[in-house]
Design a protein around this motif. Sequence first.
Motif, PDB file in Angstrom:
ATOM      1  N   ILE A  55       0.844  -1.187   0.000  1.00  0.00           N
ATOM      2  CA  ILE A  55       0.000   0.000   0.000  1.00  0.00           C
ATOM      3  C   ILE A  55       0.883   1.241   0.000  1.00  0.00           C
ATOM      4  CG2 ILE A  55      -1.721   1.284   1.334  1.00  0.00           C
ATOM      5  CD1 ILE A  55      -2.478  -1.604   2.458  1.00  0.00           C
ATOM      6  N   ASP A  98      -3.427   8.003   6.283  1.00  0.00           N
ATOM      7  CA  ASP A  98      -4.513   7.483   5.457  1.00  0.00           C
ATOM      8  C   ASP A  98      -4.636   5.976   5.614  1.00  0.00           C
ATOM      9  OD1 ASP A  98      -4.651  10.034   4.624  1.00  0.00           O
ATOM     10  OD2 ASP A  98      -4.084   9.672   2.531  1.00  0.00           O
ATOM     11  N   ASP A  99      -3.497   5.312   5.771  1.00  0.00           N
ATOM     12  CA  ASP A  99      -3.552   3.859   5.898  1.00  0.00           C
ATOM     13  C   ASP A  99      -2.420   3.392   6.800  1.00  0.00           C
ATOM     14  OD1 ASP A  99      -3.499   1.102   5.637  1.00  0.00           O
ATOM     15  OD2 ASP A  99      -4.298   1.205   3.589  1.00  0.00           O
ATOM     16  N   ASN A 113      -1.377   0.652   7.368  1.00  0.00           N
ATOM     17  CA  ASN A 113      -0.631  -0.488   6.834  1.00  0.00           C
ATOM     18  C   ASN A 113       0.244  -0.113   5.646  1.00  0.00           C
ATOM     19  OD1 ASN A 113      -1.769  -2.376   8.650  1.00  0.00           O
ATOM     20  ND2 ASN A 113      -3.650  -2.305   7.444  1.00  0.00           N
ATOM     21  N   THR A 114       0.448   1.164   5.441  1.00  0.00           N
ATOM     22  CA  THR A 114       1.241   1.593   4.283  1.00  0.00           C
ATOM     23  C   THR A 114       2.634   0.960   4.279  1.00  0.00           C
ATOM     24  OG1 THR A 114       2.174   3.490   3.130  1.00  0.00           O
ATOM     25  CG2 THR A 114       2.012   3.658   5.523  1.00  0.00           C
TER      26      THR A 114
END
Lengths: 222, 612
Positions: free
Chosen positions: B230, B236-237, B239-240
């Motif tokens: 990702i 935003d995430d 798990n990037t």
Amino acid sequence: MRPRTRLATGALQALAIAACGGTTPPPNSSSTAELEAIYWARTDSTRMRFTETDVQFVTGMIGHHAQALVMGALAPTHGASSSVQILAARIINSQQDEINRMQQWLSERGEPVPEVMIKGTELMVHGTEYTLHMPGMLTPEQMRELDEAQGKEFDNVFLRYMIQHHRGAVTMVEELFGQEIATQDEGVFKLASYIQADQLTEIVRMGRMLTALSDLPLSGAR
Amino acid sequence: MKSPAPPRLAGTRRTVHLVALLATALFVTACSMTSSSFTMSGPTPDASERVPSPDPRVGLSGGWLDAGEAAWNVRLVSNTLPPEEFIGVTNSDLAFYRNYAIQGNYNGYTVWDISNPENPHIVVTYVCPASQSDVSFYKDLLFVSGEGLGGRLDCGTQGVPEPVSQDRLRGIRIFDASDIANPKYIANVQTCRGSHTHTVVTDPNDDENVYIYVSGSSRVRSEEELPGCIDAPIEDDPNTALFRIEIIQVPLANPAAARIVSSPRIFNDLAAPARHAEYPADSIALEARRRAAGRPPGGGQRTGPTQCHDITVYPEVGRAGGACGGYGLLLDITDVRNPRRMYAAADSNFSFWHSATFNNDGTKILFTDEWGGGSQPRCRLTDKYEWGANALFTIEGDDLVFQSYYKMPAPQTREETCVAHNGSLIPVPGRDIMVQGWYQGGISAFDWTDPANPFEIAFFDRGPMNEEELARAGSWSVYWYNGYMISSEIARGLDIFELTASGLLSQNEIDAAKTVILETFNAQEQPRFVWPPSFTVAAAYLDQLHRDNGLALAQINEARASLAEAERMSGQRRRSALTQLATEIDGMAPGASDANKVKTLAGAIRDLAEIP
């Protein structure tokens, strides 16, 4: 992690290839002159893996970098703080070298080479369809605003617009990497990866400088 | 030494007299035996010696194999062309195993047998394209990094033109090299950003696995190509694939089962570091506002780099140096799978932190700034000394304290790629000495024992690859390995150098460095050098005391004579003489200007006495 089955397949393929060879000692017979001929021929031929997208990226990035030179050149005459002057000098040094490199890249591939002309805040890029419509490029109004600013105000405007400008370059790299045909030219891959890493690093640094400067805490930095 | 040590001598006349006497004695000694470390052969230690002027590196002619060369205190032992398959293709980093050097190449790797440094020969050329092919060796395993978009799982040379492809390899390739002439490609570990470099990490508490820290500074690939990749800001995430490194665990019993076991977010909450030279005024203002706003110092802001370029680990001291975006990080790696950030240094003169090297004691760390990524000429007269250089820090508790910069000092042409790049320590006991590659700036060896005043002690340089335009060439990396300096020449193959004695580095110091023999060496995993007890090591310390006036010269020469005498003895007689000498030298420490080194010398002599 990807599924284990694929890993096994990949490894098997690899083993097959390895078993087929690729492990030969060099012939002793070649003379140095012959090897030198191979050297130059091969460095030439690795230049022929580029695509039209690579050419557009490099051509566009020359104009994009050129605007950073215009911006940076204002720092010493607009009362910029010493930290902004160091930053601007670094950006000029770095992006001028990259422009030279990109011009060389195009010339080696027989492509038209844009020439950069700078007069004050006027930027002309000859030999290509130069456009301001690239991500992050300052509009003429923004450039005027920067040119009219002095001292601390200049620092503020410069940092904000250079962050905008750098983010645009990063976007251009992302667009290049997102193309239908992935870049296979080592020079472009290296250049684009480096621009991305270097400019993201500078965006963070400029964000910190802006935060320190601004009365609006923590803006502009990510 | 039968009589008590003489007092320190003030008058030069008396010193000269004594030296002359001792020299005569030593001459006799020299005639009575084949060789001794104490016969004062070679240049006299001299701290004032400096780089020749004008610098012979300036104005060298260009060319591939016929470029002009300049050397100072270094001898080029051999230059050997790469295998024909790799001619014209970039050579990259090096790893070492026994008498082999493994040299990465953008199209694979070469295994060299370097047992005869005058004439290294190729054991195997393995074609398997992937830039940059950073290599490491551990026991029977060879690890190779892949980052570029053209690397294939099947090692094919045709590249991968599709933006999403199941044929692409970006990550780590694993080879079984138990038969080094026939490496077997046994596994891959794919990562989201590929592997620009990697670091083998041995865990002192885990002998079943070896670990690999993967650094990748390139783009995150698409989720379609590798699930879980990702590319997003961390807010935003969570798990990037950005803002983390990857840690691979390789089970030694089954290396094909290697997998990622953690992805530590060592950059979290890395805000304005307010540290070395980071626009002090700005940082102070920022901290003041943080306090005014009731925020913890330096906390709360999610800035920071998205990746590391390279990590150097020093497992013996439980530390790592991470060169990560705009920061140099000091990491605690006592829990190998969960490195913890201790400190983050930033520097307004540093662009992109590239790599790190600790000194042997683990009390100092040197970071390099590979400004321009090695594709630019950053050693012209117009490039500042602080830019594209090394930054030297002392490690004080959990902090890094900036001391100075070091940059290869000879101006290069604009046709020569040049910037700080990879190097390693040279195990001279009692000093911190490093040799480093500067691309077409050549190799430079320097002393950073006093981190505030580093100075060059040896160099080798060639003219540009091409006098007309910038081309890639020069030393990608140069590492000391078992007595020689091995350099990966990007365009010209393998260079092997040896140091030659000078006022700045004596033959005894060089010989003492050669007593450290490693079985494997990966520069990114630093071993702690340990010197087996030897007369050479003691002689090296005496030369250092001589050079730096750490002890009166008369005492130094007396110690040399006593050691030479002891060297001729054997058995219990030698042990008693050495023990007595060690005690006498300990007694000289309080009156010496470098008491610590005198004590170290006494310790080295005592260690010698303990050899049965």
